[in-house]
Design a protein around this motif. Structure first.
Motif, PDB file in Angstrom:
ATOM      1  N   SER A  58      30.920 -20.079  54.315  1.00 27.46           N
ATOM      2  CA  SER A  58      30.312 -18.832  53.804  1.00 27.46           C
ATOM      3  C   SER A  58      29.959 -17.905  54.956  1.00 27.46           C
ATOM      4  CB  SER A  58      29.026 -19.115  53.033  1.00 27.46           C
ATOM      5  OG  SER A  58      29.297 -19.951  51.986  1.00 27.46           O
ATOM      6  N   GLU A  59      29.337 -18.504  55.979  1.00 23.07           N
ATOM      7  CA  GLU A  59      28.939 -17.694  57.144  1.00 23.07           C
ATOM      8  C   GLU A  59      30.144 -16.994  57.762  1.00 23.07           C
ATOM      9  OE1 GLU A  59      27.213 -20.031  60.433  1.00 23.07           O
ATOM     10  OE2 GLU A  59      28.238 -18.632  61.760  1.00 23.07           O
ATOM     11  N   LEU A  60      31.225 -17.747  57.983  1.00 22.38           N
ATOM     12  CA  LEU A  60      32.374 -17.190  58.710  1.00 22.38           C
ATOM     13  C   LEU A  60      33.183 -16.223  57.845  1.00 22.38           C
ATOM     14  CD1 LEU A  60      33.494 -20.369  60.694  1.00 22.38           C
ATOM     15  CD2 LEU A  60      31.984 -18.514  61.402  1.00 22.38           C
ATOM     16  N   GLN A  61      33.247 -16.505  56.559  1.00 23.18           N
ATOM     17  CA  GLN A  61      33.954 -15.579  55.665  1.00 23.18           C
ATOM     18  C   GLN A  61      33.246 -14.228  55.625  1.00 23.18           C
ATOM     19  OE1 GLN A  61      36.107 -18.815  52.685  1.00 23.18           O
ATOM     20  NE2 GLN A  61      34.110 -18.012  52.129  1.00 23.18           N
ATOM     21  N   SER A  62      31.898 -14.273  55.577  1.00 20.34           N
ATOM     22  CA  SER A  62      31.132 -13.024  55.559  1.00 20.34           C
ATOM     23  C   SER A  62      31.224 -12.286  56.886  1.00 20.34           C
ATOM     24  CB  SER A  62      29.647 -13.280  55.294  1.00 20.34           C
ATOM     25  OG  SER A  62      29.492 -13.972  54.116  1.00 20.34           O
ATOM     26  N   ALA A  63      31.111 -13.032  57.979  1.00 23.04           N
ATOM     27  CA  ALA A  63      31.041 -12.373  59.287  1.00 23.04           C
ATOM     28  C   ALA A  63      32.386 -11.850  59.765  1.00 23.04           C
ATOM     29  CB  ALA A  63      30.479 -13.349  60.323  1.00 23.04           C
ATOM     30  N   TYR A  64      33.478 -12.578  59.453  1.00 17.99           N
ATOM     31  CA  TYR A  64      34.762 -12.217  60.067  1.00 17.99           C
ATOM     32  C   TYR A  64      35.876 -11.952  59.055  1.00 17.99           C
ATOM     33  CZ  TYR A  64      32.186 -14.112  64.014  1.00 17.99           C
ATOM     34  OH  TYR A  64      31.222 -14.354  64.961  1.00 17.99           O
ATOM     35  N   ALA A  65      35.580 -12.000  57.771  1.00 13.69           N
ATOM     36  CA  ALA A  65      36.580 -11.738  56.727  1.00 13.69           C
ATOM     37  C   ALA A  65      37.808 -12.654  56.850  1.00 13.69           C
ATOM     38  CB  ALA A  65      37.003 -10.262  56.767  1.00 13.69           C
ATOM     39  N   VAL A  66      37.576 -13.895  57.264  1.00 14.72           N
ATOM     40  CA  VAL A  66      38.661 -14.883  57.288  1.00 14.72           C
ATOM     41  C   VAL A  66      38.536 -15.753  56.039  1.00 14.72           C
ATOM     42  CG1 VAL A  66      38.844 -14.932  59.804  1.00 14.72           C
ATOM     43  CG2 VAL A  66      37.233 -16.485  58.649  1.00 14.72           C
ATOM     44  N   THR A  67      39.597 -16.465  55.691  1.00 11.63           N
ATOM     45  CA  THR A  67      39.485 -17.405  54.582  1.00 11.63           C
ATOM     46  C   THR A  67      39.227 -18.803  55.149  1.00 11.63           C
ATOM     47  OG1 THR A  67      41.830 -17.903  54.500  1.00 11.63           O
ATOM     48  CG2 THR A  67      41.077 -16.068  53.146  1.00 11.63           C
ATOM     49  N   CYS A  68      38.357 -19.544  54.485  1.00 15.68           N
ATOM     50  CA  CYS A  68      38.006 -20.896  54.941  1.00 15.68           C
ATOM     51  C   CYS A  68      38.183 -21.879  53.793  1.00 15.68           C
ATOM     52  CB  CYS A  68      36.552 -20.951  55.396  1.00 15.68           C
ATOM     53  SG  CYS A  68      36.173 -19.912  56.799  1.00 15.68           S
ATOM     54  N   GLU A  69      39.045 -22.858  54.017  1.00 22.58           N
ATOM     55  CA  GLU A  69      39.206 -23.947  53.050  1.00 22.58           C
ATOM     56  C   GLU A  69      38.364 -25.121  53.546  1.00 22.58           C
ATOM     57  OE1 GLU A  69      43.330 -24.976  52.435  1.00 22.58           O
ATOM     58  OE2 GLU A  69      42.817 -26.784  51.304  1.00 22.58           O
ATOM     59  N   VAL A  70      37.643 -25.748  52.621  1.00 21.39           N
ATOM     60  CA  VAL A  70      36.780 -26.879  52.982  1.00 21.39           C
ATOM     61  C   VAL A  70      37.398 -28.170  52.452  1.00 21.39           C
ATOM     62  CG1 VAL A  70      34.569 -27.976  52.432  1.00 21.39           C
ATOM     63  CG2 VAL A  70      34.635 -25.585  53.161  1.00 21.39           C
ATOM     64  N   VAL A  71      37.557 -29.157  53.334  1.00 17.79           N
ATOM     65  CA  VAL A  71      38.048 -30.465  52.891  1.00 17.79           C
ATOM     66  C   VAL A  71      37.039 -31.526  53.325  1.00 17.79           C
ATOM     67  CG1 VAL A  71      39.912 -32.157  53.007  1.00 17.79           C
ATOM     68  CG2 VAL A  71      40.456 -29.725  53.123  1.00 17.79           C
ATOM     69  N   ALA A  72      36.331 -32.090  52.357  1.00 14.53           N
ATOM     70  CA  ALA A  72      35.384 -33.169  52.654  1.00 14.53           C
ATOM     71  C   ALA A  72      36.154 -34.477  52.671  1.00 14.53           C
ATOM     72  CB  ALA A  72      34.289 -33.203  51.595  1.00 14.53           C
ATOM     73  N   LEU A  73      36.212 -35.104  53.829  1.00 17.18           N
ATOM     74  CA  LEU A  73      37.038 -36.314  53.961  1.00 17.18           C
ATOM     75  C   LEU A  73      36.452 -37.241  55.014  1.00 17.18           C
ATOM     76  CD1 LEU A  73      39.785 -37.729  53.238  1.00 17.18           C
ATOM     77  CD2 LEU A  73      40.750 -36.529  55.228  1.00 17.18           C
TER      78      LEU A  73
END
Ligand SMILES: NC(=O)c1ccc[n+]([C@@H]2O[C@H](COP(=O)([O-])OP(=O)(O)OC[C@H]3O[C@@H](n4cnc5c(N)ncnc54)[C@H](OP(=O)(O)O)[C@@H]3O)[C@@H](O)[C@H]2O)c1
Length: 159
Positions: free
Chosen positions: A47-62
């Motif tokens: 959330s932080e990085l998407q808001s700050a830099y307009a990048v997309t972030c996929e989260v994989v809990a593994l």
């Protein structure tokens, strides 16, 4: 010349060096795939990085100490990545004689087997595209025999 991948996968992104690398890569405009066990921390970072830099972030809990983590990761990640950072790692001090055998297994699984399996899972696409980078994060302690530095850290509840 500054290397700027378009999409980077980082293992161990929920803390320490992995989080720092994620921030630096997002700052340069790289989309991210964030991997670790603590999904809440990964989602907060995304959330932080998407808001700050307009990048997309996929989260994989593994849990990378599981069976064939590279293949599992490859199957769960949508699309290609052009940078893979094998950063997740565990270490601590203790007596080898007194160490729990399961803890020793976990160190080998995360620090060695997962790294090899992730490379094996992501390299074929990179080779086919004739493009891509893998960054394996190690330690100078890998080259130094240090007495009692051997075994998985038991995470404090507050960590
Ligand atoms: N800090 C140093 O001074 C230093 C020096 C030399 C080398 N290094 C190397 O740099 C790398 C990162 O170190 P760090 O200090 O940033 O470590 P850290 O703060 O303890 O973070 C370790 C990361 O690895 C993840 N991880 C641990 N076990 C995992 C598992 N079973 N499955 C998936 N993810 C797992 C953790 O996430 P979860 O707990 O959420 O799964 C966390 O994101 C390590 O490979 C370490 O050996 C560090």
């Amino acid at each position: 010349m500054v290397f700027t991948p378009s999409r980077s996968l980082i293992t161990g992104a929920s803390a320490g060096i992995g989080t720092a690398l994620a921030r630096r890569l997002a700052e340069r405009g790289s989309d991210l795939v964030l991997v670790a066990r603590r999904e809440d921390r990964l989602r907060d970072l995304a959330s932080e990085l998407q808001s700050a830099y307009a990048v997309t972030c996929e989260v994989v809990a593994l849990d990378l100490s599981g069976d064939r983590p590279g293949a599992t990761l490859r199957a769960r990640v949508e699309g290609d990545v052009d940078l893979v950072v094998n950063n997740a790692g565990i270490a601590a001090q203790g007596s080898f004689i007194d160490a729990d055998a399961a803890d020793l297994d976990r160190v080998i699984a995360v620090d060695m087997a997962a790294l090899v399996d992730v490379c094996h899972a992501f390299l074929p696409n990179m080779a086919a595209r004739r493009s891509g980078t893998i960054l394996n994060v190690s330690s100078t302690t890998a080259f130094q025999p240090v007495p009692t530095l051997l075994c998985t850290r038991r995470r404090k509840p507050s960590c």
